[in-house]
Write a protein that holds these residues in place. Structure first.
Motif, PDB file in Angstrom:
ATOM      1  N   ASP A  85      39.648  24.441  63.479  1.00 29.95           N
ATOM      2  CA  ASP A  85      40.777  25.288  63.862  1.00 29.95           C
ATOM      3  C   ASP A  85      40.587  26.683  63.258  1.00 29.95           C
ATOM      4  OD1 ASP A  85      43.155  26.339  64.676  1.00 29.95           O
ATOM      5  OD2 ASP A  85      44.413  25.032  63.434  1.00 29.95           O
ATOM      6  N   GLU A  86      40.456  27.681  64.114  1.00 26.62           N
ATOM      7  CA  GLU A  86      40.219  29.051  63.653  1.00 26.62           C
ATOM      8  C   GLU A  86      41.390  29.618  62.875  1.00 26.62           C
ATOM      9  OE1 GLU A  86      38.947  31.704  66.728  1.00 26.62           O
ATOM     10  OE2 GLU A  86      37.301  30.408  67.332  1.00 26.62           O
ATOM     11  N   ARG A  87      42.572  29.096  63.101  1.00 25.20           N
ATOM     12  CA  ARG A  87      43.753  29.607  62.392  1.00 25.20           C
ATOM     13  C   ARG A  87      43.713  29.266  60.903  1.00 25.20           C
ATOM     14  NH1 ARG A  87      47.947  27.039  66.411  1.00 25.20           N
ATOM     15  NH2 ARG A  87      46.345  25.477  66.181  1.00 25.20           N
ATOM     16  N   LYS A  88      42.866  28.328  60.514  1.00 24.53           N
ATOM     17  CA  LYS A  88      42.754  27.943  59.107  1.00 24.53           C
ATOM     18  C   LYS A  88      41.771  28.835  58.342  1.00 24.53           C
ATOM     19  CE  LYS A  88      43.948  23.103  59.724  1.00 24.53           C
ATOM     20  NZ  LYS A  88      43.510  21.712  59.536  1.00 24.53           N
ATOM     21  N   ILE A  89      41.077  29.696  59.064  1.00 26.46           N
ATOM     22  CA  ILE A  89      40.117  30.600  58.429  1.00 26.46           C
ATOM     23  C   ILE A  89      40.828  31.901  58.076  1.00 26.46           C
ATOM     24  CG2 ILE A  89      37.972  31.882  58.701  1.00 26.46           C
ATOM     25  CD1 ILE A  89      37.043  29.756  60.671  1.00 26.46           C
ATOM     26  N   HIS A  90      40.699  32.309  56.833  1.00 21.06           N
ATOM     27  CA  HIS A  90      41.344  33.535  56.351  1.00 21.06           C
ATOM     28  C   HIS A  90      40.299  34.430  55.683  1.00 21.06           C
ATOM     29  CE1 HIS A  90      45.171  31.641  57.202  1.00 21.06           C
ATOM     30  NE2 HIS A  90      44.770  30.592  56.504  1.00 21.06           N
ATOM     31  N   PRO A  91      39.602  35.246  56.474  1.00 24.46           N
ATOM     32  CA  PRO A  91      38.580  36.116  55.876  1.00 24.46           C
ATOM     33  C   PRO A  91      39.215  37.212  55.030  1.00 24.46           C
ATOM     34  CG  PRO A  91      38.856  36.617  58.205  1.00 24.46           C
ATOM     35  CD  PRO A  91      39.729  35.437  57.912  1.00 24.46           C
ATOM     36  N   GLY A  92      38.434  37.716  54.095  1.00 21.98           N
ATOM     37  CA  GLY A  92      38.940  38.788  53.257  1.00 21.98           C
ATOM     38  C   GLY A  92      37.858  39.348  52.350  1.00 21.98           C
ATOM     39  N   PHE A  93      38.211  40.417  51.671  1.00 24.35           N
ATOM     40  CA  PHE A  93      37.314  41.073  50.730  1.00 24.35           C
ATOM     41  C   PHE A  93      37.829  40.856  49.309  1.00 24.35           C
ATOM     42  CE2 PHE A  93      36.371  43.409  54.591  1.00 24.35           C
ATOM     43  CZ  PHE A  93      35.003  43.602  54.509  1.00 24.35           C
ATOM     44  N   ILE A  94      36.895  40.704  48.382  1.00 21.60           N
ATOM     45  CA  ILE A  94      37.259  40.631  46.970  1.00 21.60           C
ATOM     46  C   ILE A  94      36.312  41.527  46.175  1.00 21.60           C
ATOM     47  CG2 ILE A  94      38.267  38.317  47.005  1.00 21.60           C
ATOM     48  CD1 ILE A  94      35.603  37.229  45.940  1.00 21.60           C
ATOM     49  N   TRP A  95      36.843  42.106  45.111  1.00 17.04           N
ATOM     50  CA  TRP A  95      36.021  42.873  44.183  1.00 17.04           C
ATOM     51  C   TRP A  95      35.628  41.953  43.036  1.00 17.04           C
ATOM     52  CZ3 TRP A  95      33.782  47.424  44.911  1.00 17.04           C
ATOM     53  CH2 TRP A  95      34.306  48.280  45.869  1.00 17.04           C
ATOM     54  N   VAL A  96      34.322  41.767  42.863  1.00 17.20           N
ATOM     55  CA  VAL A  96      33.816  40.930  41.785  1.00 17.20           C
ATOM     56  C   VAL A  96      33.432  41.840  40.627  1.00 17.20           C
ATOM     57  CG1 VAL A  96      32.036  39.273  41.097  1.00 17.20           C
ATOM     58  CG2 VAL A  96      32.938  39.230  43.435  1.00 17.20           C
ATOM     59  N   PRO A  97      34.090  41.713  39.456  1.00 16.22           N
ATOM     60  CA  PRO A  97      33.696  42.527  38.309  1.00 16.22           C
ATOM     61  C   PRO A  97      32.353  42.033  37.770  1.00 16.22           C
ATOM     62  CG  PRO A  97      35.443  41.006  37.696  1.00 16.22           C
ATOM     63  CD  PRO A  97      35.220  40.849  39.166  1.00 16.22           C
ATOM     64  N   LEU A  98      31.460  42.959  37.488  1.00 16.30           N
ATOM     65  CA  LEU A  98      30.114  42.594  37.046  1.00 16.30           C
ATOM     66  C   LEU A  98      29.944  42.817  35.555  1.00 16.30           C
ATOM     67  CD1 LEU A  98      27.994  44.156  39.942  1.00 16.30           C
ATOM     68  CD2 LEU A  98      28.758  41.792  39.690  1.00 16.30           C
ATOM     69  N   ASP A  99      29.344  41.849  34.906  1.00 17.41           N
ATOM     70  CA  ASP A  99      28.940  41.990  33.513  1.00 17.41           C
ATOM     71  C   ASP A  99      27.467  42.372  33.431  1.00 17.41           C
ATOM     72  OD1 ASP A  99      31.458  41.299  32.482  1.00 17.41           O
ATOM     73  OD2 ASP A  99      31.005  39.169  32.742  1.00 17.41           O
ATOM     74  N   ILE A 100      26.702  42.036  34.448  1.00 16.65           N
ATOM     75  CA  ILE A 100      25.278  42.345  34.477  1.00 16.65           C
ATOM     76  C   ILE A 100      25.097  43.845  34.734  1.00 16.65           C
ATOM     77  CG2 ILE A 100      25.001  41.815  36.940  1.00 16.65           C
ATOM     78  CD1 ILE A 100      22.265  40.563  36.183  1.00 16.65           C
ATOM     79  N   ALA A 101      24.204  44.461  33.973  1.00 18.02           N
ATOM     80  CA  ALA A 101      23.999  45.904  34.093  1.00 18.02           C
ATOM     81  C   ALA A 101      22.644  46.255  34.698  1.00 18.02           C
ATOM     82  CB  ALA A 101      24.132  46.565  32.727  1.00 18.02           C
ATOM     83  N   ASN A 102      21.693  45.348  34.627  1.00 15.92           N
ATOM     84  CA  ASN A 102      20.347  45.601  35.134  1.00 15.92           C
ATOM     85  C   ASN A 102      20.383  45.679  36.661  1.00 15.92           C
ATOM     86  OD1 ASN A 102      17.637  44.981  36.159  1.00 15.92           O
ATOM     87  ND2 ASN A 102      17.116  44.604  34.015  1.00 15.92           N
ATOM     88  N   ILE A 103      19.913  46.780  37.217  1.00 11.53           N
ATOM     89  CA  ILE A 103      19.984  46.987  38.669  1.00 11.53           C
ATOM     90  C   ILE A 103      19.179  45.945  39.437  1.00 11.53           C
ATOM     91  CG2 ILE A 103      18.081  48.651  38.797  1.00 11.53           C
ATOM     92  CD1 ILE A 103      21.375  48.714  40.832  1.00 11.53           C
ATOM     93  N   HIS A 104      18.113  45.447  38.842  1.00  7.39           N
ATOM     94  CA  HIS A 104      17.323  44.419  39.518  1.00  7.39           C
ATOM     95  C   HIS A 104      18.075  43.086  39.527  1.00  7.39           C
ATOM     96  CE1 HIS A 104      13.999  47.191  39.744  1.00  7.39           C
ATOM     97  NE2 HIS A 104      14.186  47.474  38.472  1.00  7.39           N
ATOM     98  N   GLY A 105      18.791  42.807  38.458  1.00  5.04           N
ATOM     99  CA  GLY A 105      19.642  41.622  38.430  1.00  5.04           C
ATOM    100  C   GLY A 105      20.786  41.727  39.415  1.00  5.04           C
ATOM    101  N   ILE A 106      21.361  42.927  39.531  1.00  2.00           N
ATOM    102  CA  ILE A 106      22.432  43.150  40.510  1.00  2.00           C
ATOM    103  C   ILE A 106      21.884  42.961  41.925  1.00  2.00           C
ATOM    104  CG2 ILE A 106      24.007  44.870  41.484  1.00  2.00           C
ATOM    105  CD1 ILE A 106      24.264  46.031  38.628  1.00  2.00           C
ATOM    106  N   ALA A 107      20.688  43.469  42.169  1.00  2.00           N
ATOM    107  CA  ALA A 107      20.070  43.299  43.492  1.00  2.00           C
ATOM    108  C   ALA A 107      19.839  41.822  43.798  1.00  2.00           C
ATOM    109  CB  ALA A 107      18.756  44.071  43.566  1.00  2.00           C
ATOM    110  N   ALA A 108      19.400  41.064  42.798  1.00  2.00           N
ATOM    111  CA  ALA A 108      19.206  39.621  42.991  1.00  2.00           C
ATOM    112  C   ALA A 108      20.538  38.937  43.272  1.00  2.00           C
ATOM    113  CB  ALA A 108      18.532  39.013  41.760  1.00  2.00           C
ATOM    114  N   LEU A 109      21.569  39.333  42.540  1.00  2.00           N
ATOM    115  CA  LEU A 109      22.902  38.746  42.755  1.00  2.00           C
ATOM    116  C   LEU A 109      23.420  39.047  44.153  1.00  2.00           C
ATOM    117  CD1 LEU A 109      25.332  37.205  41.600  1.00  2.00           C
ATOM    118  CD2 LEU A 109      26.199  39.402  40.774  1.00  2.00           C
ATOM    119  N   THR A 110      23.276  40.290  44.600  1.00  3.11           N
ATOM    120  CA  THR A 110      23.744  40.629  45.949  1.00  3.11           C
ATOM    121  C   THR A 110      22.968  39.855  47.009  1.00  3.11           C
ATOM    122  OG1 THR A 110      22.301  42.560  46.110  1.00  3.11           O
ATOM    123  CG2 THR A 110      24.531  42.923  45.275  1.00  3.11           C
TER     124      THR A 110
END
Length: 161
Positions: A85-110
């Motif tokens: 049932d498509e009515r049960k799907i609720h898409p949305g955006f969330i902001w995930v706060p990051l503790d990781i600072a290394n850009i390569h780690g962030i790229a891996a996470l994304t």
């Protein structure tokens, strides 16, 4: 030598890919491949100012196994949601706060977030402290954020200090 060849693995990869992309191996393709193998890493070295620092890799196989299982589980979950049932799907955006600072780690996470069906990494904030993630079925934002941070970010922080 380091001045003319900043990354011999990259040079070797460029040379091999160049030869593979051409339908035949000739002197011209080989010479052009060698020139590209020298030039491309020189420009890449100027663009990439943050070099990857690798920490402890002992958690990497475990994380890859968890990722594989999560991908399979997410595929099944998304298939059920899309076929249900498509009515049960609720898409949305969330902001995930990051503790990781290394850009390569962030790229891996994304990449991990985008590889997992039902989630897509959208935007990294300018200060690299928050990641905007689109979720196919957003029921509990805090639960999703905790899942991402515990299963992936914590391990990536060990791999990319």
């Amino acid at each position: 030598m380091k001045r003319w060849m900043p990354s011999w693995p990259l040079s070797l990869a460029v040379f091999c890919f160049w030869l593979l992309m051409n339908s035949e191996i000739s002197w011209g393709h080989t010479v052009l491949g060698a020139i590209l193998a020298i030039v491309v890493p020189l420009f890449a070295a100027r663009l990439d100012r943050e070099f990857a620092q690798i920490g402890r890799l002992r958690q990497a196989p475990r994380m890859l196994l968890i990722l594989l299982l999560d991908i399979v589980h997410s595929n099944i979950t998304v298939a059920r949601q899309v076929l249900g049932d498509e009515r049960k799907i609720h898409p949305g955006f969330i902001w995930v706060p990051l503790d990781i600072a290394n850009i390569h780690g962030i790229a891996a996470l994304t990449s991990i977030i985008t590889l997992t069906p039902g989630t897509v990494s959208s935007v990294l904030s300018d200060d690299r402290r928050h990641l905007l993630v689109h979720v196919l079925n957003l029921q509990d934002a805090d639960k999703i954020i905790a899942h991402i941070k515990q299963r992936y970010e914590a391990t990536l922080m060990e791999i990319f200090p």
